[in-house]
Design a protein around this motif. Sequence first.
Motif, mmCIF file in Angstrom:
data_model
loop_
_atom_site.group_PDB
_atom_site.id
_atom_site.type_symbol
_atom_site.label_atom_id
_atom_site.label_comp_id
_atom_site.label_asym_id
_atom_site.label_seq_id
_atom_site.Cartn_x
_atom_site.Cartn_y
_atom_site.Cartn_z
ATOM 1 N N MET A 81 -40.357 96.922 -32.919
ATOM 2 C CA MET A 81 -40.329 96.049 -31.750
ATOM 3 C C MET A 81 -40.138 96.861 -30.471
ATOM 4 N N GLY A 82 -39.223 97.825 -30.504
ATOM 5 C CA GLY A 82 -39.010 98.668 -29.341
ATOM 6 C C GLY A 82 -40.243 99.491 -29.003
ATOM 7 N N CYS A 83 -40.913 99.987 -30.039
ATOM 8 C CA CYS A 83 -42.127 100.792 -29.823
ATOM 9 C C CYS A 83 -43.236 99.962 -29.182
ATOM 10 N N ILE A 84 -43.446 98.746 -29.677
ATOM 11 C CA ILE A 84 -44.506 97.903 -29.122
ATOM 12 C C ILE A 84 -44.127 97.402 -27.736
ATOM 13 N N ALA A 85 -42.835 97.199 -27.489
ATOM 14 C CA ALA A 85 -42.398 96.824 -26.142
ATOM 15 C C ALA A 85 -42.758 97.925 -25.147
ATOM 16 N N ALA A 86 -42.652 99.181 -25.584
ATOM 17 C CA ALA A 86 -43.063 100.293 -24.724
ATOM 18 C C ALA A 86 -44.557 100.216 -24.423
ATOM 19 N N ALA A 87 -45.362 99.868 -25.437
ATOM 20 C CA ALA A 87 -46.803 99.719 -25.234
ATOM 21 C C ALA A 87 -47.087 98.609 -24.229
ATOM 22 N N TRP A 241 -39.294 88.642 -32.659
ATOM 23 C CA TRP A 241 -40.551 88.189 -32.077
ATOM 24 C C TRP A 241 -40.323 87.213 -30.923
ATOM 25 N N GLY A 242 -41.076 87.389 -29.849
ATOM 26 C CA GLY A 242 -41.030 86.459 -28.730
ATOM 27 C C GLY A 242 -40.732 87.105 -27.394
ATOM 28 N N TRP A 243 -40.205 88.341 -27.393
ATOM 29 C CA TRP A 243 -39.860 88.993 -26.131
ATOM 30 C C TRP A 243 -41.080 89.184 -25.218
ATOM 31 N N ASP A 244 -42.289 89.162 -25.783
ATOM 32 C CA ASP A 244 -43.489 89.364 -24.968
ATOM 33 C C ASP A 244 -43.740 88.219 -23.990
ATOM 34 N N SER A 245 -42.984 87.123 -24.115
ATOM 35 C CA SER A 245 -43.110 86.038 -23.131
ATOM 36 C C SER A 245 -42.807 86.533 -21.722
ATOM 37 N N ALA A 246 -41.935 87.550 -21.618
ATOM 38 C CA ALA A 246 -41.606 88.102 -20.297
ATOM 39 C C ALA A 246 -42.848 88.642 -19.606
#
Length: 516
Positions: A81-87, A241-246
């Motif tokens: 999750m942290g890695c994809i958040a960086a992407a 899952w869901g942090w990508d809403s930001a």
Amino acid sequence: MESSAGQADSVAAPEGMAGLGFAPGDKGLKTGAISYISNVVIAVASTAPGYSLAATLGFIVAVAGIGLQAPAVILLAFIPMGCIAAAYNYMNRADPDCGTTFSWVTLAMGPRIGWMSGWAVLVADVLVMPSLAQIAGIYSCQLFGFDDPSTIVVTIIGVVWIVLMTAICYIGIELSARTQQLLLGMEFATLSLFAVVALVKVYTSDPRGAIHPAFSWFNPLEISSTGALAGGILLGIFIYWGWDSAVSVNEETEDGATSSGKAAVVSTFILLGIYVVVATASQAFGGVQSLIDNQTDVFAPIAKDVLGSPLDKLLIIAVLTSASASTQTTILPATRTSLSMARKGALAKRFGDVHPRYLTPSVSTIWMGAVSAFVFILLSVFSQNLIADAFTSLSLTIAFYYGITGVACTWFYRHHLFASVKNFLYLAVLPMLGAIILAYVFVKATIEYSKADGGYAKAVLGIGSPVIITIIMIVLGIVLLIYQHMTQPEFFTRKPEPVDPEIAATVTQRIVKGAA
């Protein structure tokens, strides 16, 4: 802060992107409407922390070979999750489009895989809504002392919650943000109180079944097998899952090109902290067996012992606000994705309509609410187990669209990966590590859920219903893609291309300087 669609249109696009139709602020959304803090709140609320822990922790503990190492699994699940958040962060800096994964994958890898990536976002958001609405209905009843409500009652209340949250999203992003601040504040206060009181009682009164926390709980090497570890991580990914809403509200956030991606990254660390603390407290107070015996709601058997009556109702409120907040924030990325797709010619033009007063995706929001309510009612009528299986199938959809975003990030910046060690780390290693882990999760989940006993509902042709649901969604997506290709072919003539050198220079300079 902009107050009209015309003013929103005035926001400049990053040089090199405007000509491709990937300009931020050109959709009529209310730019600068929410702050960075509100952006973080939306990201965290979207994961439904209270509900996610209540409904998932017991299943993690129950995986053979994990037991007390559940906190270690939560730590490891954070890695992809942290890695994809960086992407997401670095793709958003180059292309701050509310379509996020759809827009970025289209830009980096082409329109067809981009379209299916956007479809995956929409499918994930629709499939999770019945589960959230069901939980909202059940906990609404429990809050007022109705512990065994009928399916009809739960369904009616759940639909009311969907309608209410859809209306809030329709009226405006600012109201959505304020609502999230209130709901998440109540949720975090309750979870924090629960964790502190539980741990204090473990050390002071030594309740029956309690266990003193140990450092071994956080050591993944204590897990007996790689199979157990994989099964635990598969479940653990759900709770993040869901942090990508930001990032989906980047065009409505102050300095969204920078702050939305950063909010996504920060939110994953906040979630890591609250999950590890509350999971540790729950396990310490109730013991492993209590969590295993109450997998659908691990808080239920220990809430009264920890907080006492009537304060135990606070945990019910926490889970209720968690589910209702997530219902609202699930609508946001779906509507922004469909808005972006429509504006680029990948969906019917009507989905690109923005309300002239509220500056929100009007048609997309109504459709998201209506489809979610319809699917919830449909699954409730056929089988409660199908709601659980729709939620279970999410692991496949999540793994796909998060993973493909990681791949797109590395491919998009491919000509700049070796400009510095930090470039290689942030633009290649982290995104691809996240993508590889999620690819493994995708394969693992497909194998597990395709078994005849892989779901709660009856298998179809010997295949577990979670995989059947996923197959149906893929086929439906392909049919709609073909239809869109026939009716609006222009979108599909787009050619993928790497990041514009000037934009890359700006992004990579921030990386070298250590800017988040």
